[in-house]
Design a protein around this motif. Structure first.
Motif, short mmCIF file in Angstrom:
data_model
loop_
_atom_site.label_atom_id
_atom_site.label_comp_id
_atom_site.label_asym_id
_atom_site.label_seq_id
_atom_site.Cartn_x
_atom_site.Cartn_y
_atom_site.Cartn_z
N THR A 57 -13.29 -19.77 -25.68
CA THR A 57 -14.95 -20.47 -26.99
C THR A 57 -14.95 -19.87 -28.60
OG1 THR A 57 -15.99 -20.61 -24.75
CG2 THR A 57 -16.91 -21.18 -26.75
N THR A 63 -16.53 -24.78 -25.66
CA THR A 63 -17.15 -24.57 -23.67
C THR A 63 -16.59 -25.26 -22.85
OG1 THR A 63 -19.39 -26.26 -23.94
CG2 THR A 63 -19.59 -23.67 -25.37
N ASP A 64 -16.48 -26.93 -22.95
CA ASP A 64 -15.44 -27.37 -21.64
C ASP A 64 -16.78 -27.60 -20.73
OD1 ASP A 64 -13.26 -27.84 -22.71
OD2 ASP A 64 -12.57 -25.67 -21.82
N GLN A 65 -17.94 -28.05 -21.84
CA GLN A 65 -19.69 -28.17 -21.00
C GLN A 65 -19.73 -29.60 -21.84
OE1 GLN A 65 -20.07 -24.16 -18.53
NE2 GLN A 65 -21.78 -24.44 -19.93
N VAL A 97 -23.69 -30.02 -17.42
CA VAL A 97 -24.55 -29.04 -16.67
C VAL A 97 -25.95 -29.43 -16.79
CG1 VAL A 97 -25.56 -26.54 -17.58
CG2 VAL A 97 -23.80 -27.52 -18.35
N ASN A 116 -27.65 -24.62 -28.80
CA ASN A 116 -27.05 -24.76 -30.18
C ASN A 116 -26.47 -23.59 -30.21
OD1 ASN A 116 -27.04 -26.64 -31.86
ND2 ASN A 116 -28.88 -27.56 -31.38
N ARG A 117 -27.02 -22.19 -29.17
CA ARG A 117 -26.31 -20.70 -29.34
C ARG A 117 -24.71 -20.88 -28.88
NH1 ARG A 117 -31.34 -18.93 -26.80
NH2 ARG A 117 -33.11 -18.85 -27.89
N GLY A 118 -24.06 -22.29 -27.89
CA GLY A 118 -22.94 -21.78 -28.14
C GLY A 118 -22.91 -22.46 -26.49
N TYR A 119 -23.62 -22.98 -25.46
CA TYR A 119 -23.71 -22.91 -24.82
C TYR A 119 -22.97 -24.15 -24.00
CZ TYR A 119 -25.86 -18.88 -23.81
OH TYR A 119 -25.82 -17.61 -24.06
N MET B 1 -30.69 -26.65 -36.96
CA MET B 1 -29.45 -25.34 -36.19
C MET B 1 -28.53 -25.41 -37.36
SD MET B 1 -31.52 -23.75 -34.32
CE MET B 1 -30.58 -22.77 -33.17
N ASP B 52 -21.64 -17.02 -31.69
CA ASP B 52 -22.86 -17.74 -30.89
C ASP B 52 -22.65 -17.11 -29.74
OD1 ASP B 52 -20.29 -18.00 -30.61
OD2 ASP B 52 -20.32 -20.63 -30.89
N ALA B 53 -22.58 -18.38 -28.64
CA ALA B 53 -22.99 -17.57 -27.29
C ALA B 53 -21.51 -16.87 -26.37
CB ALA B 53 -23.21 -18.70 -26.44
N SER B 54 -20.69 -17.78 -27.86
CA SER B 54 -18.73 -16.94 -27.00
C SER B 54 -18.77 -15.69 -26.61
CB SER B 54 -18.03 -17.78 -27.71
OG SER B 54 -18.35 -18.85 -28.07
N ARG B 56 -21.56 -13.58 -28.16
CA ARG B 56 -22.42 -12.81 -27.08
C ARG B 56 -22.11 -12.48 -25.85
NH1 ARG B 56 -26.15 -15.08 -28.48
NH2 ARG B 56 -26.80 -16.51 -27.14
N LEU B 96 -28.95 -23.09 -14.52
CA LEU B 96 -28.27 -23.50 -13.62
C LEU B 96 -27.84 -24.52 -13.92
CD1 LEU B 96 -27.98 -23.90 -10.68
CD2 LEU B 96 -29.74 -25.64 -10.43
N VAL B 97 -26.11 -25.17 -13.13
CA VAL B 97 -24.84 -25.83 -13.81
C VAL B 97 -24.50 -26.32 -12.21
CG1 VAL B 97 -22.42 -25.76 -14.29
CG2 VAL B 97 -24.05 -23.84 -15.53
N VAL B 98 -25.10 -27.57 -12.29
CA VAL B 98 -24.24 -28.61 -10.44
C VAL B 98 -23.53 -28.65 -11.04
CG1 VAL B 98 -25.24 -29.98 -9.41
CG2 VAL B 98 -27.01 -28.32 -10.95
N TYR B 119 -17.06 -19.31 -16.66
CA TYR B 119 -18.78 -20.04 -17.07
C TYR B 119 -19.11 -19.66 -16.65
CZ TYR B 119 -14.57 -22.39 -19.51
OH TYR B 119 -13.41 -22.84 -20.84
#
Lengths: 344, 344
Positions: A57, A63-65, A97, A116-119, B1, B52-54, B56, B96-98, B119
């Motif tokens: 990522t 993120t492919d999400q 998600v 927005n943090r990259g998820y 953002m 970003d999140a990645s 982190r 939660l990812v469904v 992931y």
């Protein structure tokens, strides 16, 4: 998988001539000398080693999400949307998600901040209430957003909405054709976007067909849920004698069916009932429920396609799509003459 | 953002004495000279800048996501599970990812492989079919897994399951108490874990209460869906005259209700109907549906708690939890004597 990961690290370590711990430290962003960092990164590059999705990522920015935020995962209309979105995003190699945020705009703003943090690579948002704060958060988002539902005209976001005012007009036109005159509305909260649109559509249609618009025929449930619908319909039957009830969604309409049943009224003979959204709940009800098809699956599909287009081409022109409603006539509103078997 | 991100990059650029584009290139893993890379990384470190999140995730090894994989997002029992899981994981600061995988074990193996690339922090899996390949994939997973549903005893994974054999026994005991003898089963596919368990429980109870177990009283729907249930019940009514029908889930039972209705049979007077799972669909049905409560919300809650415990402490002892079933008696199986108002 633990084994695979370890041996990849070991391969990089062997190539760089350093310890596995050093490789791990460098690749996980820990402190390391410039020389160590260089050797590990070169070795990892030569081996084409990508530690995991996070590293990928970081490299690709993907993120492919795709996130879908709905008010209530238990409402069958959102289940229909989820099914449709799942198919579209899977075809484009995204995972879905799903977040159930409730009707509070703040929960959606929090979700937006977190995403927005990259998820996620994009968000499909179906808000019940649009506040200035939510609009600000959507405008500030670096994440592409497509809104499912109405938006103020000055908000420059891709948007797919139903025409529920026209939809409720179809329901009332159908009921008038069946000879109904005292047509009641069991609405959800009118401070929500769908609640306000349904009330406006109802009042407009009632006027157009010259029907009584007495306030006793209009009740408002606390939420768009079955339980709230039972209470609101009980209130309605205490204050008036409708010959038809329109529920602002299928759960409210099924609640009206059940409450009429409990009160000894026959559906459709004494009171016809029509729902909105045309979900599974309409077909499963007894009698099966006539419902306004607001194209929930179609809306969700169109929104998912717009979002994927926006992710792939951020400079695309903003699009606004309106899905045309239709009516699915079932047992709950058919008069004698229209019943195939003539049974009462 | 977008603003925040840009200004963070600008700060790093200013500190490193390079362009924003260079900072972006280095931090996103693009090609850059050793010297440039060093300057940007030092500046970013000094400012405590995490893109970003990645990044982190790469640092912490956490994605803050829990995945839930179910066979069909449109089945109300999974909706109930999703609601329960959402509450638990949100409290523990996870999203939660469904995923809706269908009943094919290969789709679940593919999901597991994909999630193992980093992931999610853990997976709640509710498989309809358990194959040796799926078991191998679960054993090989570096991602913690909790299975909702039965597992072979030699699979060392945290597990929460219903006791559906006891549950169907409760339904049949209740129907026998109401004077029913020709109790039919509308089952789902028997090559699924729930289908096999329900058939075993039905045969066991039928034997225990000395009821006829003629094959004409047993039909199998192609899937655990409403539509398949209508077809299977039509078959049942062509080949036998039951005085009670047990549906292997609420959708099959509601389908039986509707099919009996269409055939002119009165429920519960002529034929009593009982469902399983005790979902919203049971309360919304007309007449409301007696249903075996297999504790779906409780199962999902317990499974989510086990998973969070496993993520936090990977060395925890493996736990297996069985949720005890109960029966929610409603209109579809009450005989005259038990009706509060004595109406027929």
């Amino acid at each position: 998988m633990a084994e695979t990961k370890k041996s990849n690290l070991a391969l990089v370590a062997a190539r760089a001539g350093v310890s596995v711990a050093s490789v791990s430290r460098v690749l996980n962003g820990g402190s390391a000398s410039e020389e160590l960092t260089r050797r590990v990164r070169e070795a990892a590059d030569e081996l084409g080693y990508v530690p995991d999705a996070s590293a990928r990522t970081l490299r690709t920015g993907r993120t492919d999400q795709i996130a879908l935020a709905v008010a209530d995962v238990g409402n069958p209309v959102y289940v229909q949307m989820m099914r449709a979105v799942t198919r579209i995003v899977a075809k484009a190699d995204y995972r879905l998600v799903v977040s159930s945020t409730g009707s509070d705009p703040q929960a959606q703003i929090d979700l937006l901040t977190s995403l927005n943090r990259g998820y996620a690579d994009g968000l499909l948002l179906s808000p019940l209430r649009i506040t200035p704060d939510l609009i600000d958060a959507m405008r500030a988002s670096r994440l592409p957003i497509v809104v499912i539902g109405s938006l103020p005209p000055d908000v420059e976001l891709d948007n797919v909405r139903a025409d529920s005012a026209t939809g409720i007009g179809l329901a009332i036109e159908h009921l008038v054709e069946q000879g109904r005159r005292r047509i009641a509305l069991v609405n959800g909260p009118v401070d929500t976007v769908p609640g306000a649109a349904r009330l406006a559509g109802y009042l407009d249609a009632v006027k157009r067909f010259g029907l009584p618009d007495s306030p006793e025929l209009q009740v408002t449930a606390d939420a768009f849920t079955y339980r709230a619908g039972r209470e609101a319909t009980a209130d309605l039957l205490r204050q008036s004698s409708p010959d038809a009830v329109v529920g602002a969604n299928d759960l409210l309409a099924v609640a009206a069916l059940k409450e009429l049943n409990a009160a000894g009224a026959r559906v459709p003979d004494d009171v016809a009932v029509v729902g909105m959204d045309d979900t599974d709940a309409a077909e499963l009800a007894t009698p099966s429920l006539t419902s306004v098809d607001l194209g929930s699956a179609e809306r969700a599909k169109a929104a998912a396609e717009l979002l994927i287009r926006r992710i792939r081409n951020p400079e695309s022109k903003v699009r606004r799509i309106v899905i045309t409603p239709s009516l699915s006539v079932r047992e709950s509103s058919r008069t004698e003459a229209q019943k195939p078997d003539g049974a009462s």
